[in-house]
Design a protein around this motif. Structure first.
Motif, mmCIF file in Angstrom:
data_model
loop_
_atom_site.group_PDB
_atom_site.id
_atom_site.type_symbol
_atom_site.label_atom_id
_atom_site.label_comp_id
_atom_site.label_asym_id
_atom_site.label_seq_id
_atom_site.Cartn_x
_atom_site.Cartn_y
_atom_site.Cartn_z
ATOM 1 N N GLY A 19 116.951 52.077 87.113
ATOM 2 C CA GLY A 19 118.205 52.656 87.546
ATOM 3 C C GLY A 19 118.089 53.473 88.796
ATOM 4 O O GLY A 19 117.013 53.680 89.313
ATOM 5 N N CYS A 20 119.221 53.924 89.238
ATOM 6 C CA CYS A 20 119.309 54.583 90.525
ATOM 7 C C CYS A 20 119.794 55.999 90.435
ATOM 8 O O CYS A 20 119.954 56.639 91.444
ATOM 9 N N GLY A 21 120.110 56.441 89.248
ATOM 10 C CA GLY A 21 120.784 57.730 89.130
ATOM 11 C C GLY A 21 120.094 58.808 89.911
ATOM 12 O O GLY A 21 120.623 59.322 90.873
ATOM 13 N N THR A 29 111.543 54.010 87.529
ATOM 14 C CA THR A 29 111.148 52.994 88.490
ATOM 15 C C THR A 29 112.289 52.002 88.621
ATOM 16 O O THR A 29 112.826 51.551 87.623
ATOM 17 N N GLU A 30 112.621 51.691 89.809
ATOM 18 C CA GLU A 30 113.787 50.839 89.959
ATOM 19 C C GLU A 30 113.423 49.386 90.089
ATOM 20 O O GLU A 30 112.419 49.026 90.661
ATOM 21 N N ASN A 31 114.296 48.588 89.513
ATOM 22 C CA ASN A 31 114.144 47.149 89.607
ATOM 23 C C ASN A 31 114.582 46.718 90.985
ATOM 24 O O ASN A 31 115.715 46.361 91.209
ATOM 25 N N TYR A 152 128.483 53.120 96.165
ATOM 26 C CA TYR A 152 128.057 52.675 97.497
ATOM 27 C C TYR A 152 126.529 52.703 97.643
ATOM 28 O O TYR A 152 125.966 51.914 98.400
ATOM 29 N N HIS A 153 125.884 53.599 96.926
ATOM 30 C CA HIS A 153 124.412 53.552 96.877
ATOM 31 C C HIS A 153 123.964 52.199 96.299
ATOM 32 O O HIS A 153 123.087 51.531 96.862
ATOM 33 N N GLU A 154 124.586 51.795 95.208
ATOM 34 C CA GLU A 154 124.224 50.495 94.607
ATOM 35 C C GLU A 154 124.604 49.346 95.530
ATOM 36 O O GLU A 154 123.898 48.331 95.605
ATOM 37 N N LEU A 155 125.723 49.496 96.236
ATOM 38 C CA LEU A 155 126.103 48.461 97.197
ATOM 39 C C LEU A 155 125.054 48.369 98.309
ATOM 40 O O LEU A 155 124.830 47.285 98.866
ATOM 41 N N GLY A 156 124.422 49.484 98.606
ATOM 42 C CA GLY A 156 123.310 49.465 99.560
ATOM 43 C C GLY A 156 122.198 48.551 99.074
ATOM 44 O O GLY A 156 121.742 47.652 99.791
ATOM 45 N N HIS A 157 121.762 48.749 97.829
ATOM 46 C CA HIS A 157 120.742 47.849 97.253
ATOM 47 C C HIS A 157 121.245 46.402 97.280
ATOM 48 O O HIS A 157 120.494 45.471 97.607
ATOM 49 N N ALA A 158 122.510 46.225 96.899
ATOM 50 C CA ALA A 158 123.063 44.870 96.792
ATOM 51 C C ALA A 158 123.085 44.165 98.141
ATOM 52 O O ALA A 158 122.669 43.004 98.257
ATOM 53 N N GLU A 171 113.572 52.395 99.985
ATOM 54 C CA GLU A 171 114.850 51.740 99.717
ATOM 55 C C GLU A 171 115.874 52.709 99.125
ATOM 56 O O GLU A 171 117.069 52.616 99.421
ATOM 57 N N GLU A 172 115.435 53.632 98.277
ATOM 58 C CA GLU A 172 116.389 54.576 97.686
ATOM 59 C C GLU A 172 117.047 55.454 98.747
ATOM 60 O O GLU A 172 118.233 55.781 98.649
ATOM 61 N N ASP A 173 116.282 55.841 99.757
ATOM 62 C CA ASP A 173 116.868 56.633 100.843
ATOM 63 C C ASP A 173 117.805 55.779 101.688
ATOM 64 O O ASP A 173 118.872 56.227 102.114
ATOM 65 N N GLY A 225 110.499 56.729 93.281
ATOM 66 C CA GLY A 225 111.003 56.123 94.506
ATOM 67 C C GLY A 225 112.198 56.848 95.094
ATOM 68 O O GLY A 225 112.530 56.671 96.266
ATOM 69 N N HIS A 226 112.875 57.649 94.263
ATOM 70 C CA HIS A 226 114.005 58.440 94.758
ATOM 71 C C HIS A 226 113.496 59.755 95.343
ATOM 72 O O HIS A 226 112.523 60.317 94.845
ATOM 73 N N SER A 227 114.182 60.243 96.344
ATOM 74 C CA SER A 227 113.920 61.611 96.778
ATOM 75 C C SER A 227 114.366 62.557 95.668
ATOM 76 O O SER A 227 115.199 62.209 94.831
HETATM 77 ZN ZN LIG Z 1 118.986 53.201 93.899
#
Ligand SMILES: [Zn+2]
Length: 288
Positions: A19-21, A29-31, A152-158, A171-173, A225-227
């Motif tokens: 997840g990205c929360g 850890t993000e997929n 929009y954060h998830e749209l960034g990954h997408a 990538e999280e940043d 992976g997230h700040s």
């Molecule tokens: Zn994320």
């Protein structure tokens, strides 16, 4: 089970529930979207008109927390509005879904295998609860704003995955930067995102409140992976200020954003806006 296999088993669970929360309680850890090695000439390709659409869907909710979150989303027609925004803006090569879902935890995530962005009901419910507990006068609006930014954060990954965009940096940043770019930079039509500055401000506030819940700094997941939440708060403050230093001068005067960071924020915001403009440029719908 020895220690190594336990760690591997834990890691595999984290990868599945990725997840990205980003609050420390839900950092995992993000997929990561696959295929980010990118092609060499994506940016130069002119895309044909595409028929893909983003489709909103609300799944059922059973727990009280999820039911409250679902209500917050449906009252605001949030998923419909976000999907509309994407459909007005981006040429999608295939359908993509945005789901409201009971996840059993406060989280949001992008799944490259199913082409779905999931916003967990528990996440918006937790934000609303957190804003209300902090004395925010309108916790429903604040939580909806923070959830919009999370989308929009998830749209960034997408978009990184769907368009196989090249990028450097974590990538999280980069995903946070797309969210800030969407909310704070003028759109292709030159108009600002409606209430974008308020949404960004509530996002920064949400990270601040989340960081307060984190507890002892020694327990923070520095491997993640997230700040850190508090860093994400200062990033958002920097980008808000950098998007319009004159209008937001009070952020520095009040001491909220330290001068040491503020001096570079206009350039930082311009640089990341320029990057995202170039990355998404070939995929934007032509203004009709
Ligand atoms: Zn994320």
């Amino acid at each position: 089970m020895n220690k190594t296999t336990t760690a591997l088993a834990t890691l595999s669970v984290l990868l599945v529930t990725a997840g990205c929360g980003g609050s420390t309680s839900r950092q995992a850890t993000e997929n990561s979207p696959s295929g980010n090695q990118s092609s060499s000439n994506t940016a130069a390709t002119i895309e044909p008109a595409s028929s893909g659409r983003m489709n909103p869907r609300y799944e059922d909710a059973e727990t009280p927390e999820a039911q409250q979150g679902r209500q917050l989303m449906t009252d605001a027609k949030l998923l419909e509005a976000l999907a509309q925004q994407v459909n007005d803006t981006l040429n999608l090569p295939h359908d993509v879904a945005v789901l409201g879902k009971q996840c059993g935890e406060p989280n949001d995530y992008w799944d490259p295998n199913t082409n779905e962005i999931t916003l967990c009901y528990e996440d918006i419910q937790q934000s609303e609860h957190r804003f209300a507990a902090s004395g925010n006068p309108d916790p429903v609006v604040a939580a909806t704003d923070a959830t919009t930014s999370g989308f929009y954060h998830e749209l960034g990954h997408a978009t990184l995955a769907i368009y196989q965009l090249a990028f450097t940096g974590r990538e999280e940043d980069v995903a946070d930067q797309l969210s800030a770019f969407m909310l704070l930079a003028p759109g292709a039509d030159g108009k600002p995102y409606p209430n974008g500055v308020r949404m960004a401000t509530n996002t920064a506030q949400d990270w601040k409140l989340s960081a307060k819940e984190a507890g002892d700094a020694n327990d923070l997941p520095f491997w993640d992976g997230h700040s850190m939440d508090i860093t994400r708060m200062y990033n958002w403050e920097c980008w808000i200020y950098g998007s319009d230093p004159t209008a937001n001068a009070n952020m520095v005067a009040s001491g909220d954003l330290p001068e040491d960071r503020a001096g570079n924020c206009e350039e930082e915001f311009q640089n990341m806006s320029k990057a995202w403009q170039q990355m998404l440029g070939p995929h934007l719908k032509k203004p009709s």
